[in-house]
Design an enzyme around this catalytic site. Structure first.
Site, PDB file in Angstrom:
ATOM      1  N   ARG A   1       0.076  14.643  12.004  1.00 22.11           N
ATOM      2  CA  ARG A   1      -1.160  14.299  12.723  1.00 22.11           C
ATOM      3  C   ARG A   1      -1.425  15.291  13.855  1.00 22.11           C
ATOM      4  NH1 ARG A   1       0.356   7.943  12.266  1.00 22.11           N
ATOM      5  NH2 ARG A   1      -0.793   7.547  10.341  1.00 22.11           N
TER       6      ARG A   1
ATOM      7  N   HIS B   1       0.827  -1.221   0.000  1.00 23.38           N
ATOM      8  CA  HIS B   1       0.000   0.000   0.000  1.00 23.38           C
ATOM      9  C   HIS B   1       0.855   1.263   0.000  1.00 23.38           C
ATOM     10  CE1 HIS B   1      -3.560  -2.395   0.573  1.00 23.38           C
ATOM     11  NE2 HIS B   1      -3.076  -2.936   1.675  1.00 23.38           N
TER      12      HIS B   1
ATOM     13  N   HIS C   1       8.625   6.746  16.591  1.00 23.01           N
ATOM     14  CA  HIS C   1       7.380   6.640  15.822  1.00 23.01           C
ATOM     15  C   HIS C   1       6.616   5.474  16.425  1.00 23.01           C
ATOM     16  CE1 HIS C   1       4.466   6.743  12.647  1.00 23.01           C
ATOM     17  NE2 HIS C   1       4.802   5.547  12.194  1.00 23.01           N
TER      18      HIS C   1
ATOM     19  N   ASP D   1       9.933  -6.091  -5.283  1.00 23.08           N
ATOM     20  CA  ASP D   1       9.053  -6.706  -4.286  1.00 23.08           C
ATOM     21  C   ASP D   1       9.301  -8.209  -4.283  1.00 23.08           C
ATOM     22  OD1 ASP D   1       6.309  -5.709  -2.734  1.00 23.08           O
ATOM     23  OD2 ASP D   1       6.275  -7.842  -3.222  1.00 23.08           O
TER      24      ASP D   1
END
Length: 305
Positions: A154, A12, A178, A34
């Site tokens: 945020r 994603h 984080h 990937d």
């Protein structure tokens, strides 16, 4: 000279970064890697189909680590988002998966001769960034994590909503991991140029509650759609633009803090060499203690890699 990007992990987040780079015209060349070659091929074809309707025509290649030798920016975005499905707010839940992923990809990155700037979004972001830096043996300035750049966004959102301003009019920083030990350094936060603490007191706004909303922002998104993608990809692309434009952008990211011997989210200047310098904003004792605690949390987990 063209701008060459590579992305390891086109789930994603990686796919959203690829889409942003291609549609914004940032990438002249783009390498997608990937573990699932079918997925990498599909993303390549989908992006190539889009180029007939775009102003630019980037070269898009897949599955070739040797292409990293002259890559300017490498995004490392691999992970196992399903590890978080029952994590109840713990980003370390991904660690047992991401630890094995980076142990597989780090030697391949090193062997490729990559010497650009690496931007890590993998969780736990700070420990993974530090591991990549150590294993690939690049200067610390050239390996950074998105870290609290996202958490700061945020914070800007929740404060902006509370004060009814544009999020860009909220400045200041979230420091630390984080993760759960992060904290908003309220001493650094301003709304329209004014210190937030007296503003909040005047309006009877609870900053502790706002901090909680900011910290849990990612989980609010994850619980609704099963992952986060747009905000983190935007942060990663913004950092890459700051590098390639030599912008000397001041923003928080995860980078090596000598004082705490750990990667940790803190403000720095982002330019052509990655983290050009760290900005040591004097913090009140209480916030400095929170930073020390957060760095210790990261250091403890990094030691288990």
């Amino acid at each position: 000279m063209g701008r060459k990007y590579a992305i390891i992990g086109v789930g994603h987040v990686g796919a959203t970064i690829a889409f942003a780079l291609v549609t914004k015209g940032d990438a002249d060349e783009l390498i997608l890697i990937d573990k699932n070659e079918k997925k990498a091929r599909a993303e390549q074809l989908d992006l190539k189909d889009a180029t007939a309707r775009l102003e630019t025509r980037p070269k898009i290649k897949i599955q070739d680590y040797s292409e990293l030798a002259d890559t300017d920016i490498l995004f490392v975005t691999a992970g196992n988002i399903h590890a978080l499905d029952h994590a109840s707010g713990n980003r370390w839940a991904e660690f047992e998966y991401t630890r094995e992923i980076v142990k597989d990809i780090a030697p391949k990155i090193k062997e490729s001769g990559f010497h650009g700037v690496l931007i890590d979004t993998m969780n736990p972001c700070d420990a993974i960034s530090q591991y990549l830096q150590k294993e690939i043996d690049l200067p610390g300035s050239q390996v950074l994590g998105t870290g609290t750049f996202l958490d700061t966004a945020r914070m800007q959102r929740v404060v902006a909503e509370q004060f009814d301003v544009d999020p860009k009019n909220v400045t200041g920083f979230v420091y630390g991991e984080h993760g759960e030990s992060q904290f908003v350094a309220w001493s650094t936060v301003k709304v329209n140029g004014l210190d937030v603490i007296p503003l909040a007191e005047a309006r009877n706004i609870n900053l502790t509650e706002l901090e909680s909303q900011a910290r849990s922002g990612g989980w609010a998104v994850h619980s609704g759609k099963g992952y986060t993608s747009y905000a983190i990809a935007t942060c990663a692309v913004k950092l890459s633009r700051a590098v390639l434009d030599d912008a000397h952008l001041m923003c928080p990211c995860s980078s090596y803090n000598k004082k705490y011997d750990s990667y940790v989210g803190q403000p720095g200047i982002i330019g052509k060499n990655g983290v050009e310098e760290l900005i040591d904003i004097p913090l009140p004792d209480e916030e400095e203690a929170k930073l020390a605690n957060s760095a210790a949390t990261i250091r403890e987990k990094f030691a288990t890699m």
